[in-house]
Design an enzyme around this catalytic site. Structure first.
Site, PDB file in Angstrom:
ATOM      1  N   THR A 169      -0.063 -23.730  -9.860  1.00  0.00           N
ATOM      2  CA  THR A 169       0.008 -24.364  -8.557  1.00  0.00           C
ATOM      3  C   THR A 169      -0.525 -23.441  -7.465  1.00  0.00           C
ATOM      4  O   THR A 169      -0.538 -22.210  -7.619  1.00  0.00           O
ATOM      5  CB  THR A 169       1.448 -24.782  -8.234  1.00  0.00           C
ATOM      6  OG1 THR A 169       1.438 -25.611  -7.067  1.00  0.00           O
ATOM      7  CG2 THR A 169       2.346 -23.577  -8.005  1.00  0.00           C
ATOM      8  N   GLN A 174       5.646 -22.022  -2.792  1.00  0.00           N
ATOM      9  CA  GLN A 174       4.759 -22.213  -3.943  1.00  0.00           C
ATOM     10  C   GLN A 174       4.863 -21.041  -4.915  1.00  0.00           C
ATOM     11  O   GLN A 174       4.769 -21.226  -6.130  1.00  0.00           O
ATOM     12  CB  GLN A 174       3.321 -22.386  -3.481  1.00  0.00           C
ATOM     13  CG  GLN A 174       3.065 -23.690  -2.750  1.00  0.00           C
ATOM     14  CD  GLN A 174       3.488 -24.908  -3.552  1.00  0.00           C
ATOM     15  OE1 GLN A 174       4.418 -25.621  -3.189  1.00  0.00           O
ATOM     16  NE2 GLN A 174       2.822 -25.160  -4.653  1.00  0.00           N
ATOM     17  N   HIS A 219       7.205 -21.126  -8.032  1.00  0.00           N
ATOM     18  CA  HIS A 219       6.923 -21.925  -9.225  1.00  0.00           C
ATOM     19  C   HIS A 219       6.619 -21.067 -10.441  1.00  0.00           C
ATOM     20  O   HIS A 219       7.072 -21.357 -11.547  1.00  0.00           O
ATOM     21  CB  HIS A 219       5.718 -22.839  -8.975  1.00  0.00           C
ATOM     22  CG  HIS A 219       6.053 -24.126  -8.304  1.00  0.00           C
ATOM     23  ND1 HIS A 219       6.702 -25.150  -8.937  1.00  0.00           N
ATOM     24  CD2 HIS A 219       5.807 -24.556  -7.034  1.00  0.00           C
ATOM     25  CE1 HIS A 219       6.854 -26.161  -8.097  1.00  0.00           C
ATOM     26  NE2 HIS A 219       6.321 -25.830  -6.936  1.00  0.00           N
ATOM     27  N   GLU A 250      -5.124 -27.146  -4.084  1.00  0.00           N
ATOM     28  CA  GLU A 250      -4.240 -28.229  -4.523  1.00  0.00           C
ATOM     29  C   GLU A 250      -3.463 -28.755  -3.315  1.00  0.00           C
ATOM     30  O   GLU A 250      -3.406 -29.970  -3.078  1.00  0.00           O
ATOM     31  CB  GLU A 250      -3.285 -27.692  -5.591  1.00  0.00           C
ATOM     32  CG  GLU A 250      -2.263 -28.702  -6.074  1.00  0.00           C
ATOM     33  CD  GLU A 250      -1.206 -28.062  -6.967  1.00  0.00           C
ATOM     34  OE1 GLU A 250      -0.516 -28.809  -7.681  1.00  0.00           O
ATOM     35  OE2 GLU A 250      -1.054 -26.815  -6.948  1.00  0.00           O
ATOM     36  N   HIS A 251      -2.823 -27.866  -2.572  1.00  0.00           N
ATOM     37  CA  HIS A 251      -2.097 -28.217  -1.354  1.00  0.00           C
ATOM     38  C   HIS A 251      -2.716 -27.425  -0.204  1.00  0.00           C
ATOM     39  O   HIS A 251      -2.847 -26.207  -0.289  1.00  0.00           O
ATOM     40  CB  HIS A 251      -0.619 -27.832  -1.433  1.00  0.00           C
ATOM     41  CG  HIS A 251       0.081 -28.292  -2.672  1.00  0.00           C
ATOM     42  ND1 HIS A 251       0.231 -27.493  -3.788  1.00  0.00           N
ATOM     43  CD2 HIS A 251       0.692 -29.465  -2.962  1.00  0.00           C
ATOM     44  CE1 HIS A 251       0.904 -28.151  -4.712  1.00  0.00           C
ATOM     45  NE2 HIS A 251       1.198 -29.348  -4.242  1.00  0.00           N
ATOM     46  N   ASP A 256       6.138 -32.650  -2.190  1.00  0.00           N
ATOM     47  CA  ASP A 256       6.633 -32.497  -3.559  1.00  0.00           C
ATOM     48  C   ASP A 256       7.676 -33.537  -3.908  1.00  0.00           C
ATOM     49  O   ASP A 256       7.840 -33.894  -5.081  1.00  0.00           O
ATOM     50  CB  ASP A 256       7.246 -31.105  -3.744  1.00  0.00           C
ATOM     51  CG  ASP A 256       6.208 -30.016  -3.887  1.00  0.00           C
ATOM     52  OD1 ASP A 256       5.048 -30.333  -4.196  1.00  0.00           O
ATOM     53  OD2 ASP A 256       6.563 -28.835  -3.693  1.00  0.00           O
ATOM     54  N   GLU A 277     -39.657 -48.677 -20.287  1.00  0.00           N
ATOM     55  CA  GLU A 277     -38.770 -47.752 -21.002  1.00  0.00           C
ATOM     56  C   GLU A 277     -39.027 -47.753 -22.511  1.00  0.00           C
ATOM     57  O   GLU A 277     -38.284 -47.121 -23.264  1.00  0.00           O
ATOM     58  CB  GLU A 277     -37.306 -48.109 -20.726  1.00  0.00           C
ATOM     59  CG  GLU A 277     -36.907 -47.874 -19.269  1.00  0.00           C
ATOM     60  CD  GLU A 277     -35.414 -48.038 -19.018  1.00  0.00           C
ATOM     61  OE1 GLU A 277     -34.701 -48.540 -19.907  1.00  0.00           O
ATOM     62  OE2 GLU A 277     -34.956 -47.644 -17.921  1.00  0.00           O
ATOM     63  N   HIS A 312     -35.429 -55.276 -25.704  1.00  0.00           N
ATOM     64  CA  HIS A 312     -34.685 -55.668 -24.505  1.00  0.00           C
ATOM     65  C   HIS A 312     -35.396 -56.838 -23.822  1.00  0.00           C
ATOM     66  O   HIS A 312     -34.769 -57.825 -23.421  1.00  0.00           O
ATOM     67  CB  HIS A 312     -34.576 -54.499 -23.524  1.00  0.00           C
ATOM     68  CG  HIS A 312     -33.532 -53.495 -23.882  1.00  0.00           C
ATOM     69  ND1 HIS A 312     -33.518 -52.810 -25.069  1.00  0.00           N
ATOM     70  CD2 HIS A 312     -32.447 -53.045 -23.178  1.00  0.00           C
ATOM     71  CE1 HIS A 312     -32.494 -51.984 -25.109  1.00  0.00           C
ATOM     72  NE2 HIS A 312     -31.817 -52.115 -23.968  1.00  0.00           N
TER      73      HIS A 312
END
Length: 441
Positions: A240, A262, A265, A332-333, A366, A420, A425
């Site tokens: 984190t 943080q 964690h 992340e934050h 959170d 192509e 096709h």
């Protein structure tokens, strides 16, 4: 306690050159991949027996069954502390408000008269959700995974969380209580790579899933990478991280407390302050010393995280330069604690989630902001999003053309097919018109 990186004075480099100047934890998923490979294959070939053996090896408990009995879920909810139950219920309520607004509706585009393309959104059939264990207990992660899956309309939702020896091999009771509150009754005592393998391959007790989501350690990330292409995943979540862009108006008490929040964690958690104020940097340094001494998990998490190479105070010349740094970092934050924080936040391009001003700390997100906390890490916010209802939906195009609408464009199909070198096709269109291609308009 926390190192400094001084980017003042010279013009900031561009792109990767700037990213390489910024702190980041060592997180080698490729190396871990080779270690999880035999674990995943053991689950593949031995099913529940392998899960039971790995629980004994990694979690120190011998399971009788991987599936959590229904009575254990009911008991966990009945015994849940009322204040915790009330907080979880409010978290669920707010998460549902936000995620319900993310639902997608079918949309039809009339391309030409008689020709339309409809995009409909279909949920995956079955998902396996993961709630980590280990150093902490994460009922909040149960909510953040389950709510968007349910709001997307996923019919089969299963959840795994590591077995805990102190609870007789069951996942933590608060995790089980959160499952009960959300109406999830398919729960497994399985952790790390074994849980991902269980959902990917299926076992005697657990049918295979189409998708696996949820945060976890490096072994979870490695297992997700191992199964990429076989199942859907959300992201390879790493340690984190928080980045705070702040100027001299920020309160150092707030900034320091958010960095610590943080850091608690994981010893690899990243805490980064980007500021144009040396005075704020000094005040935060001083405040960190005071607050760290008064917090929990100091030696095993907080101090190693704050003093590690992944954490730093980054000095810049101004808020504009700070924005360039945080966009390069892709946190992340990301908290914005500057004058006119809302306007500054509106200019951010790369972040998992942005928290505006002094009254929106990451810890609010959170738990009870209503936002989702399963977010991209390791700079992946430059190309990936956090978990949402959209994560569990597949867009399917439905093409509906009449004969006249096809005739009008048939010559273009044939021309492009020949360009192509894929003549069959074009032939598939010619066959519908007796091999004579209408020229259209």
């Amino acid at each position: 306690m926390i190192s400094r990186i001084d980017l003042r004075g010279d013009a900031l480099p561009e792109g990767r050159a700037l990213r390489d100047l910024l702190p980041r934890a060592d997180f080698d998923v490729s190396a871990a991949l080779e270690k999880v490979r035999p674990i995943c294959e053991a689950v593949h070939h031995r099913g529940d027996a392998a899960l039971i053996d790995f629980a004994e090896r990694f979690d120190g408990v011998r399971l009788e069954s991987v599936r959590v009995p229904a009575e254990a879920l009911h008991k966990a909810l009945a015994e849940l502390e009322p204040a915790v139950r009330a907080a979880l219920e409010e978290s669920i309520r707010r998460a549902r408000l936000v995620h319900r607004e993310q639902r997608r509706t079918p949309h039809t585009t009339r391309v030409v008269p008689g020709g339309s393309v409809t995009e409909k959104w279909v949920p995956v059939d079955r998902v396996g959700l993961y709630a980590p264990g280990g150093r902490s207990v994460y009922p909040s992660s149960v909510i953040m995974n389950v709510v968007p899956a349910q709001e997307a309309g996923v019919e089969s939702v299963a959840l795994a969380s590591p077995p805990q020896a102190e609870f007789g091999g069951l996942p933590h009771p608060t995790v089980l209580a959160a499952c009960a509150l959300l109406g999830v009754d398919e729960v497994y005592a399985a952790g790390g790579a074994t849980a991902v393998a269980m959902f990917a391959y299926g076992t005697e007790s657990c049918p295979p899933a189409n998708m696996v989501t949820g945060p976890g350690n490096i072994w979870v990330a490695a297992a997700k990478r191992y199964f990429t292409g076989k199942i859907g995943i959300d992201t390879e979540a790493g340690p984190t991280e928080i980045a705070i862009l702040a100027d001299g108006t920020a309160d150092p008490v707030h900034v320091a407390s958010d960095l610590i929040s943080q850091a608690e964690h994981d010893p690899l958690a990243a805490a980064v302050l980007v500021t144009d104020s040396p005075d704020l940097a000094d005040a935060v340094d001083k405040e960190l010393e005071t607050q760290v001494a008064a917090t929990k998990h100091v030696e095993d998490r907080v101090r190693p995280a704050l003093t590690g190479k992944q954490s730093a105070i980054v000095l810049v010349d101004g808020v504009d330069e700070g924005l360039r740094v945080v966009d390069a970092y892709g946190a992340e934050h990301l908290e914005i604690q500057t004058a006119d924080a809302a306007a500054v936040a509106g200019r951010v391009r790369n972040a998992g989630a942005v928290f505006v001003g002094p009254w929106a700390p990451v810890s609010l997100g959170d738990y009870v902001a209503g936002s989702n906390h399963v977010l991209p890490t390791g700079g992946c916010a430059c190309h990936s999003s956090g978990l949402s209802v959209q994560s569990f939906l597949r867009g399917i195009h439905i093409v509906d053309y009449t004969k006249d609408a096809l005739a009008d464009v048939a010559h273009h199909v044939v021309t492009l097919a020949e360009a192509e070198d894929l003549p069959a096709h074009g032939a598939a269109v010619k066959a519908r018109f007796g091999w004579k291609v209408p020229q259209g308009k």
